[in-house]
Design an enzyme around this catalytic site. Structure first.
Site, PDB file in Angstrom:
ATOM      1  CB  SER A 139      33.475  47.652  37.864  1.00 58.38           C
ATOM      2  OG  SER A 139      33.997  47.286  38.994  1.00 58.38           O
TER       3      SER A 139
ATOM      4  CG  HIS B  70      35.523  47.870  33.951  1.00 59.77           C
ATOM      5  ND1 HIS B  70      36.783  47.692  34.163  1.00 59.77           N
ATOM      6  CD2 HIS B  70      35.099  47.539  35.020  1.00 59.77           C
ATOM      7  CE1 HIS B  70      36.773  46.848  35.617  1.00 59.77           C
ATOM      8  NE2 HIS B  70      35.574  46.869  35.917  1.00 59.77           N
TER       9      HIS B  70
END
Length: 256
Positions: free
Chosen positions: A130, A196
């Site tokens: 991610s 993220h």
């Protein structure tokens, strides 16, 4: 609501994107089929996942890389690979194969370091691509802010595909990650929001030299934030619906 494709064709075959996707799927198949028990899988994670408290700057740095090719389940893997497939080909097209690979790895490592800095005493193993994929999204936002992204909207029984600008889709996504960063406790596990958010920022910053090389604000002025080539046009943006009979009778009803 999640993206399914963009209208931004690439001019070259994204070999690096395909290779990264293949490596992630092969790695997932390997440890999913090799380790039969939860205890065995936990030991595997302890060896290769990113554990913040074990990153001390002198040893155990390899998990910053290996954790990028591990996932907690098939849906976790599929979601990350979907985002990489949508946004990665255009970044590889603009950067070139080797520079894009280095950019991807640097974004993932940067995201991992930011996650470690958010809670350096955490013993929770962290896995997933991610952070690296978020870096790809950050770079995409800088280069193609007005590229059209097809979004699948699901509201109970309502399904619809519609196109929105990249800056809106990516901006909403980044906002959700940032809010999650402020309201999460990395020591308790769950989504690594800081990875993220941090990966997105790292990717954005690493793309600035390329953006400046393209002309910076003049590049935006020339393309108006759209891709510098004709956008892909899809035949339809609606989910197919079952036809209705003129009699009003349900197509699923049986003769009695």
């Amino acid at each position: 609501m999640f993206p399914i494709r963009d209208h931004n064709p690439s001019g070259r075959t994204p070999y690096v994107v395909y290779t990264l996707m293949t490596l992630n799927f092969v790695a997932f198949a390997y440890y999913s089929l090799t380790y039969d028990t939860t205890a065995e899988l936990a030991r595997f994670y302890d060896s290769y996942a990113l554990i913040p408290t074990e990153i001390d700057g002198t040893s155990r740095l390899s998990p910053l890389l290996t954790s990028m090719f591990m996932h907690g389940g098939f849906m976790h893997l599929a979601g990350n690979m979907l985002f990489l497939w949508i946004f990665g080909d255009n970044m590889e097209d603009e950067m070139g194969h080797l520079p894009f690979l280095l950019f991807y790895l640097a974004s993932g490592i940067g995201a991992g370091l930011i996650h470690v800095a958010s809670n350096p005493w955490s013993h929770v193993p962290t896995i997933g691509a991610s952070g690296a994929v978020a870096g790809v999204m950050g770079g995409y936002l800088l280069l193609f802010p007005r590229a059209r992204i097809d979004i699948l909207l699901i509201l109970v029984i309502y399904f619809r595909i519609f196109a929105i600008p990249a800056y809106l889709m990516l901006g909403v996504w980044l906002g959700m990650q940032f809010l999650g960063s402020l309201n999460s406790d990395p020591s308790q596990g769950g989504v690594a929001y800081w990875a993220h958010t941090g990966g997105f920022a790292v990717g954005f910053l690493l793309t600035i030299p390329l953006w400046l090389k393209r002309g910076g604000p003049r590049y935006w002025g020339k393309t108006h934030g759209h891709p510098p080539h004709p956008a892909t046009k899809y035949s339809t943006s609606r989910i197919p619906q079952l036809p209705r009979k003129k009699s009003g009778r349900s197509p699923w009803s049986k003769n009695r």
